[in-house]
Design a protein around this motif. Structure first.
Motif, PDB file in Angstrom:
ATOM      1  N   SER A  64     -24.296  47.438  -9.357  1.00 47.47           N
ATOM      2  CA  SER A  64     -25.587  47.170  -8.714  1.00 47.47           C
ATOM      3  C   SER A  64     -26.078  45.772  -9.046  1.00 47.47           C
ATOM      4  O   SER A  64     -25.858  45.276 -10.155  1.00 47.47           O
ATOM      5  CB  SER A  64     -26.659  48.169  -9.188  1.00 47.47           C
ATOM      6  OG  SER A  64     -26.303  49.496  -8.887  1.00 47.47           O
ATOM      7  N   ASP A 106     -18.388  43.860  -6.345  1.00 40.24           N
ATOM      8  CA  ASP A 106     -17.181  44.595  -5.984  1.00 40.24           C
ATOM      9  C   ASP A 106     -17.583  45.984  -5.489  1.00 40.24           C
ATOM     10  O   ASP A 106     -18.756  46.358  -5.521  1.00 40.24           O
ATOM     11  CB  ASP A 106     -16.249  44.700  -7.189  1.00 40.24           C
ATOM     12  CG  ASP A 106     -14.781  44.842  -6.790  1.00 40.24           C
ATOM     13  OD1 ASP A 106     -14.503  45.175  -5.614  1.00 40.24           O
ATOM     14  OD2 ASP A 106     -13.910  44.629  -7.653  1.00 40.24           O
ATOM     15  N   THR A 107     -16.621  46.756  -5.023  1.00 42.31           N
ATOM     16  CA  THR A 107     -16.871  48.133  -4.606  1.00 42.31           C
ATOM     17  C   THR A 107     -15.948  49.061  -5.383  1.00 42.31           C
ATOM     18  O   THR A 107     -14.861  48.654  -5.824  1.00 42.31           O
ATOM     19  CB  THR A 107     -16.613  48.327  -3.107  1.00 42.31           C
ATOM     20  OG1 THR A 107     -15.213  48.133  -2.836  1.00 42.31           O
ATOM     21  CG2 THR A 107     -17.443  47.348  -2.281  1.00 42.31           C
ATOM     22  N   THR A 108     -16.368  50.307  -5.516  1.00 44.27           N
ATOM     23  CA  THR A 108     -15.509  51.271  -6.210  1.00 44.27           C
ATOM     24  C   THR A 108     -14.211  51.475  -5.441  1.00 44.27           C
ATOM     25  O   THR A 108     -13.147  51.627  -6.053  1.00 44.27           O
ATOM     26  CB  THR A 108     -16.235  52.615  -6.374  1.00 44.27           C
ATOM     27  OG1 THR A 108     -16.695  53.068  -5.094  1.00 44.27           O
ATOM     28  CG2 THR A 108     -17.422  52.480  -7.306  1.00 44.27           C
ATOM     29  N   GLN A 109     -14.275  51.471  -4.117  1.00 43.21           N
ATOM     30  CA  GLN A 109     -13.058  51.679  -3.333  1.00 43.21           C
ATOM     31  C   GLN A 109     -12.046  50.576  -3.589  1.00 43.21           C
ATOM     32  O   GLN A 109     -10.857  50.846  -3.833  1.00 43.21           O
ATOM     33  CB  GLN A 109     -13.388  51.732  -1.839  1.00 43.21           C
ATOM     34  CG  GLN A 109     -12.161  51.951  -0.950  1.00 43.21           C
ATOM     35  CD  GLN A 109     -12.513  52.019   0.527  1.00 43.21           C
ATOM     36  OE1 GLN A 109     -13.682  52.017   0.889  1.00 43.21           O
ATOM     37  NE2 GLN A 109     -11.510  52.073   1.393  1.00 43.21           N
ATOM     38  N   ASN A 110     -12.501  49.321  -3.548  1.00 40.23           N
ATOM     39  CA  ASN A 110     -11.577  48.213  -3.807  1.00 40.23           C
ATOM     40  C   ASN A 110     -11.024  48.282  -5.223  1.00 40.23           C
ATOM     41  O   ASN A 110      -9.816  48.095  -5.437  1.00 40.23           O
ATOM     42  CB  ASN A 110     -12.288  46.881  -3.600  1.00 40.23           C
ATOM     43  CG  ASN A 110     -11.398  45.706  -3.935  1.00 40.23           C
ATOM     44  OD1 ASN A 110     -10.433  45.411  -3.236  1.00 40.23           O
ATOM     45  ND2 ASN A 110     -11.707  45.013  -5.037  1.00 40.23           N
ATOM     46  N   SER A 146     -27.732  52.409  -7.660  1.00 38.23           N
ATOM     47  CA  SER A 146     -27.341  52.044  -6.299  1.00 38.23           C
ATOM     48  C   SER A 146     -27.701  53.148  -5.321  1.00 38.23           C
ATOM     49  O   SER A 146     -27.986  52.879  -4.143  1.00 38.23           O
ATOM     50  CB  SER A 146     -25.844  51.730  -6.232  1.00 38.23           C
ATOM     51  OG  SER A 146     -25.064  52.863  -6.558  1.00 38.23           O
ATOM     52  N   GLU A 178     -29.923  52.452  -2.033  1.00 38.20           N
ATOM     53  CA  GLU A 178     -29.450  52.799  -0.693  1.00 38.20           C
ATOM     54  C   GLU A 178     -30.422  53.737   0.013  1.00 38.20           C
ATOM     55  O   GLU A 178     -30.674  53.597   1.211  1.00 38.20           O
ATOM     56  CB  GLU A 178     -28.067  53.447  -0.791  1.00 38.20           C
ATOM     57  CG  GLU A 178     -27.455  53.772   0.555  1.00 38.20           C
ATOM     58  CD  GLU A 178     -26.042  54.321   0.438  1.00 38.20           C
ATOM     59  OE1 GLU A 178     -25.562  54.905   1.425  1.00 38.20           O
ATOM     60  OE2 GLU A 178     -25.429  54.170  -0.642  1.00 38.20           O
ATOM     61  N   ALA A 229     -20.856  53.055  -8.561  1.00 36.52           N
ATOM     62  CA  ALA A 229     -20.920  51.726  -7.962  1.00 36.52           C
ATOM     63  C   ALA A 229     -21.675  50.740  -8.846  1.00 36.52           C
ATOM     64  O   ALA A 229     -22.612  51.125  -9.559  1.00 36.52           O
ATOM     65  CB  ALA A 229     -21.592  51.806  -6.595  1.00 36.52           C
TER      66      ALA A 229
END
Length: 448
Positions: A360, A326-330, A397, A401, A358
């Motif tokens: 990982s 998943d993503t933090t934004q979602n 993460s 990145e 986030a």
């Protein structure tokens, strides 16, 4: 020959552990609580102390760096020709103590008892800092590979400036492998490499029903109070079995289905007799691969000053653990949408974010990972297991990145009994020693 060389490294580590343990005690004595302004000077003091300790090892290339946040310590030992470089990461900031009266001993005095070292930060993560120091000292300060030390001072507040710090120092921080000693071992005597971590999104939700308090007898039964409305809203976050009921979140299954008996869970957590576990699927699925949501704080009228009025506004802090993938934004979008659409009786609701990190997925593969597996097996006497964790370390993460071609190894000094973040945090000293041996053996093996 290899076995003899391993034993030489092991003996060298044990030779430096007494001094390193003394240093760990000194570090614990400094209350480097990064979330509290009154301890800002203590955070700086630990950073300066670590610079001094690294210089005593014999390294000249060491300094404090910043990128708009708390200080970090960056140090280098250059790689010999043809040898790889390993970046060793830990953080030296710690959580607040909570109610100090509940501690068995003073939280900022390291006390050894029954093979454990008690004190705030012993396991999370000053013990990890000390492992790095011991591993480097075992080679007389001259490790056989390039070593970069990155010791951070703001992990406990979500590493808000780490991305900027990595970008500003990208060339100096580039390495073949990153050893992040901030996760957890499977159990005492059983090492682990963490391969998945949940993310986290904290949200503060406020519910308001009135412009001011009114008499609960005169208007109760007609006018809703904000605290009751908030409680009903919070109850919608789970279904009757305790599964997260927020639509649109990613949910998966743990790659390693390790057995986690209920008896162990009850013992580790102190779950009261008769209290049921929540959720469906295996324990490791629920803790490592599925989202969870908890209410971790409330702002409302304390009982001791309460009166017979309807409360006009109340707030709660919600902690959402985000599943890998998943993503933090979602996750934040879905949490806010749920809160806004489920508030009862037309109450006003507002949401603000306090923190996000986030999730990982950390592959354990390739030649460096294989060397790590062999080194840890030699040090511990058992093969390490691959685990996930429900906790969140957003900076992992960030490393992935920033340095996508490197191997990231998530190691630990903590164990399930260490009570990190809690009352009576402690470090298992036997495991701590093995962790130091593991790291030194890894550095040596990577040089061969």
């Amino acid at each position: 020959m290899s076995s003899d060389r391993d034993q030489d490294v092991i003996d060298a580590v044990y030779g430096v552990l007494p001094t390193t343990l003394d240093d760990l005690r000194d570090l614990v004595a400094i209350p480097s609580v990064s979330s509290q302004a009154e301890h800002a000077g203590d955070v700086v003091r630990v950073a300066d102390t670590l610079v001094g300790l690294v210089k005593l090892i014999g390294w000249d290339d060491v300094r404090v760096i910043e990128a708009g946040g708390k200080p970090a310590v960056l140090a280098h030992w250059p790689a010999p020709e043809g040898k790889p470089t390993v970046c060793l990461y830990s953080h030296y900031d710690v959580q607040p103590t909570g109610d100090r009266d509940l501690w068995s001993t003073e939280p900022f005095v390291a006390v050894e008892r029954d093979g454990r070292l008690y004190g705030r930060g012993t396991a999370d993560d000053k013990g990890g800092v000390a492992v790095h120091l011991a591993a480097v000292r075992a080679f007389g300060g001259k490790p056989p590979v390039g070593v970069t030390l990155l010791l951070e001072g703001e992990e406990e507040i979500g590493s808000p400036s780490l991305d900027a710090l990595l970008k500003a120092n990208q060339d100096e921080l580039e390495a073949d492998a990153y050893v992040i000693a901030d996760c957890g071992n499977w159990e005492v005597g059983q090492p682990a490499f963490t391969t998945s971590l949940r993310g986290v999104a904290d949200c503060i939700v406020e519910v308001r029903t009135l412009t001011h308090p009114v008499h609960s007898g005169e208007y109760g039964g007609v006018v809703p109070d904000a605290l009751t409305a908030l409680c009903r809203l919070l109850a919608t976050l789970h279904d009757d079995k305790g599964n997260v009921a927020i639509e649109g979140l990613v949910s998966g299954h743990a790659a390693e289905q390790l057995d986690y008996p209920e008896e162990r869970l009850r013992a580790e957590t102190g779950l009261l007799p008769g209290v049921q576990f929540i959720g469906d699927d295996s324990a490791v699925d629920r803790m490592w691969a599925k989202p969870s949501v908890s209410v971790i704080g409330l702002d409302t009228t304390p009982i001791k000053i309460s009166s017979n009025v309807l409360i006009p506004a109340a707030r709660a802090r919600i902690s959402l653990r985000i599943a890998p993938g998943d993503t933090t934004q979602n996750a934040v979008e879905k949490l806010v949408a749920h809160l806004e659409s489920h508030v009862p009786w037309g109450a006003r609701v507002s949401c603000s974010n306090a923190e996000a990190g986030a999730p990982s997925i950390v592959p354990f593969e390739g030649p460096i990972a294989e060397q790590a597996k062999q080194a840890f097996t030699r040090a511990w006497g058992v093969e390490p297991v691959l685990t996930g964790t429900g906790g969140s370390i957003g900076m992992i993460s960030s490393f992935q990145e920033a340095f996508p071609e490197a191997t990231v190894l998530c190691t630990a000094v903590a164990d399930p009994d260490c009570r990190m973040h809690g009352i009576d945090e402690s470090l298992h000293l036997g495991d701590w020693r093995k962790a130091a041996v593991s790291e030194a053996l890894l550095l040596d093996r990577l040089a061969r």
